[in-house]
Design a protein around this motif. Structure first.
Motif, PDB file in Angstrom:
ATOM      1  N   ALA A 200      -7.880  -5.560   1.045  1.00  0.00           N
ATOM      2  CA  ALA A 200      -7.035  -4.829   1.987  1.00  0.00           C
ATOM      3  C   ALA A 200      -6.157  -3.824   1.247  1.00  0.00           C
ATOM      4  O   ALA A 200      -5.990  -2.677   1.690  1.00  0.00           O
ATOM      5  CB  ALA A 200      -6.171  -5.811   2.775  1.00  0.00           C
ATOM      6  N   ARG A 201      -5.622  -4.216   0.110  1.00  0.00           N
ATOM      7  CA  ARG A 201      -4.754  -3.317  -0.646  1.00  0.00           C
ATOM      8  C   ARG A 201      -5.556  -2.202  -1.325  1.00  0.00           C
ATOM      9  O   ARG A 201      -5.060  -1.090  -1.487  1.00  0.00           O
ATOM     10  CB  ARG A 201      -3.937  -4.116  -1.634  1.00  0.00           C
ATOM     11  CG  ARG A 201      -2.831  -4.878  -0.910  1.00  0.00           C
ATOM     12  CD  ARG A 201      -2.241  -5.984  -1.752  1.00  0.00           C
ATOM     13  NE  ARG A 201      -1.164  -6.648  -1.068  1.00  0.00           N
ATOM     14  CZ  ARG A 201      -1.320  -7.697  -0.263  1.00  0.00           C
ATOM     15  NH1 ARG A 201      -2.526  -8.171  -0.023  1.00  0.00           N
ATOM     16  NH2 ARG A 201      -0.286  -8.274   0.305  1.00  0.00           N
ATOM     17  N   MET A 202      -6.795  -2.505  -1.706  1.00  0.00           N
ATOM     18  CA  MET A 202      -7.649  -1.459  -2.264  1.00  0.00           C
ATOM     19  C   MET A 202      -7.994  -0.425  -1.187  1.00  0.00           C
ATOM     20  O   MET A 202      -8.110   0.763  -1.488  1.00  0.00           O
ATOM     21  CB  MET A 202      -8.922  -2.065  -2.858  1.00  0.00           C
ATOM     22  CG  MET A 202      -8.668  -2.796  -4.163  1.00  0.00           C
ATOM     23  SD  MET A 202     -10.133  -3.644  -4.788  1.00  0.00           S
ATOM     24  CE  MET A 202     -11.192  -2.276  -5.126  1.00  0.00           C
ATOM     25  N   PHE A 203      -8.145  -0.876   0.047  1.00  0.00           N
ATOM     26  CA  PHE A 203      -8.372   0.055   1.151  1.00  0.00           C
ATOM     27  C   PHE A 203      -7.186   1.007   1.271  1.00  0.00           C
ATOM     28  O   PHE A 203      -7.368   2.219   1.431  1.00  0.00           O
ATOM     29  CB  PHE A 203      -8.577  -0.721   2.456  1.00  0.00           C
ATOM     30  CG  PHE A 203      -8.756   0.159   3.651  1.00  0.00           C
ATOM     31  CD1 PHE A 203      -9.999   0.694   3.950  1.00  0.00           C
ATOM     32  CD2 PHE A 203      -7.689   0.462   4.477  1.00  0.00           C
ATOM     33  CE1 PHE A 203     -10.174   1.523   5.047  1.00  0.00           C
ATOM     34  CE2 PHE A 203      -7.848   1.282   5.576  1.00  0.00           C
ATOM     35  CZ  PHE A 203      -9.093   1.812   5.863  1.00  0.00           C
ATOM     36  N   LEU A 204      -5.971   0.445   1.187  1.00  0.00           N
ATOM     37  CA  LEU A 204      -4.783   1.299   1.272  1.00  0.00           C
ATOM     38  C   LEU A 204      -4.720   2.293   0.112  1.00  0.00           C
ATOM     39  O   LEU A 204      -4.299   3.434   0.294  1.00  0.00           O
ATOM     40  CB  LEU A 204      -3.509   0.448   1.292  1.00  0.00           C
ATOM     41  CG  LEU A 204      -3.270  -0.370   2.550  1.00  0.00           C
ATOM     42  CD1 LEU A 204      -2.043  -1.256   2.373  1.00  0.00           C
ATOM     43  CD2 LEU A 204      -3.107   0.532   3.750  1.00  0.00           C
ATOM     44  N   LYS A 205      -5.140   1.856  -1.065  1.00  0.00           N
ATOM     45  CA  LYS A 205      -5.047   2.736  -2.230  1.00  0.00           C
ATOM     46  C   LYS A 205      -6.116   3.827  -2.206  1.00  0.00           C
ATOM     47  O   LYS A 205      -5.814   5.004  -2.390  1.00  0.00           O
ATOM     48  CB  LYS A 205      -5.180   1.917  -3.513  1.00  0.00           C
ATOM     49  CG  LYS A 205      -5.128   2.768  -4.765  1.00  0.00           C
ATOM     50  CD  LYS A 205      -5.246   1.927  -6.024  1.00  0.00           C
ATOM     51  CE  LYS A 205      -5.206   2.820  -7.266  1.00  0.00           C
ATOM     52  NZ  LYS A 205      -5.293   2.040  -8.490  1.00  0.00           N
ATOM     53  N   TYR A 206      -7.367   3.437  -1.998  1.00  0.00           N
ATOM     54  CA  TYR A 206      -8.465   4.385  -2.171  1.00  0.00           C
ATOM     55  C   TYR A 206      -8.877   5.120  -0.899  1.00  0.00           C
ATOM     56  O   TYR A 206      -9.358   6.244  -0.972  1.00  0.00           O
ATOM     57  CB  TYR A 206      -9.676   3.673  -2.767  1.00  0.00           C
ATOM     58  CG  TYR A 206      -9.417   3.181  -4.161  1.00  0.00           C
ATOM     59  CD1 TYR A 206      -9.241   4.081  -5.205  1.00  0.00           C
ATOM     60  CD2 TYR A 206      -9.325   1.827  -4.442  1.00  0.00           C
ATOM     61  CE1 TYR A 206      -8.988   3.642  -6.490  1.00  0.00           C
ATOM     62  CE2 TYR A 206      -9.076   1.379  -5.727  1.00  0.00           C
ATOM     63  CZ  TYR A 206      -8.907   2.290  -6.747  1.00  0.00           C
ATOM     64  OH  TYR A 206      -8.650   1.857  -8.005  1.00  0.00           O
ATOM     65  N   VAL A 207      -8.719   4.509   0.260  1.00  0.00           N
ATOM     66  CA  VAL A 207      -9.165   5.156   1.496  1.00  0.00           C
ATOM     67  C   VAL A 207      -8.033   5.946   2.135  1.00  0.00           C
ATOM     68  O   VAL A 207      -8.187   7.127   2.444  1.00  0.00           O
ATOM     69  CB  VAL A 207      -9.749   4.130   2.488  1.00  0.00           C
ATOM     70  CG1 VAL A 207     -10.126   4.795   3.797  1.00  0.00           C
ATOM     71  CG2 VAL A 207     -10.963   3.444   1.870  1.00  0.00           C
TER      72      VAL A 207
END
Length: 86
Positions: free
Chosen positions: A34-41
């Motif tokens: 979920a946090r990678m989604f916030l960072k990369y997307v």
């Protein structure tokens, strides 16, 4: 006490530890995704990846250690664990 709880109480301690570690590792992995989604997307923040990456790494190594340690469990315990549905 429910029937499910009684069945889970019959699990060998090593199997219970493995189940708990697998659940926690999955939970931390979902948080990291979920946090990678916030960072990369969305590109909003990268602080969450730094915060959730360490707990996920720790839980992964704990899970891995239990998998390696579980190789020594006797076949009877593994057979008994297969009969219990939790």
């Amino acid at each position: 006490m429910s029937a499910l709880t009684q069945q889970c109480d019959r699990l060998p301690p090593a199997t219970r530890a493995f189940v708990v570690a697998a659940f926690l590792e999955t939970f931390t992995w979902a948080g990291l995704l979920a946090r990678m989604f916030l960072k990369y997307v969305t590109g909003t923040t990268d602080v969450g990846v730094r915060i959730s990456g360490a707990p996920h790494g720790g839980m992964f190594f704990m899970y891995l250690a239990l998998v390696v340690a579980g190789q020594d469990v006797d076949d009877d315990a593994a057979a008994r664990a297969k009969d219990v549905q939790c």
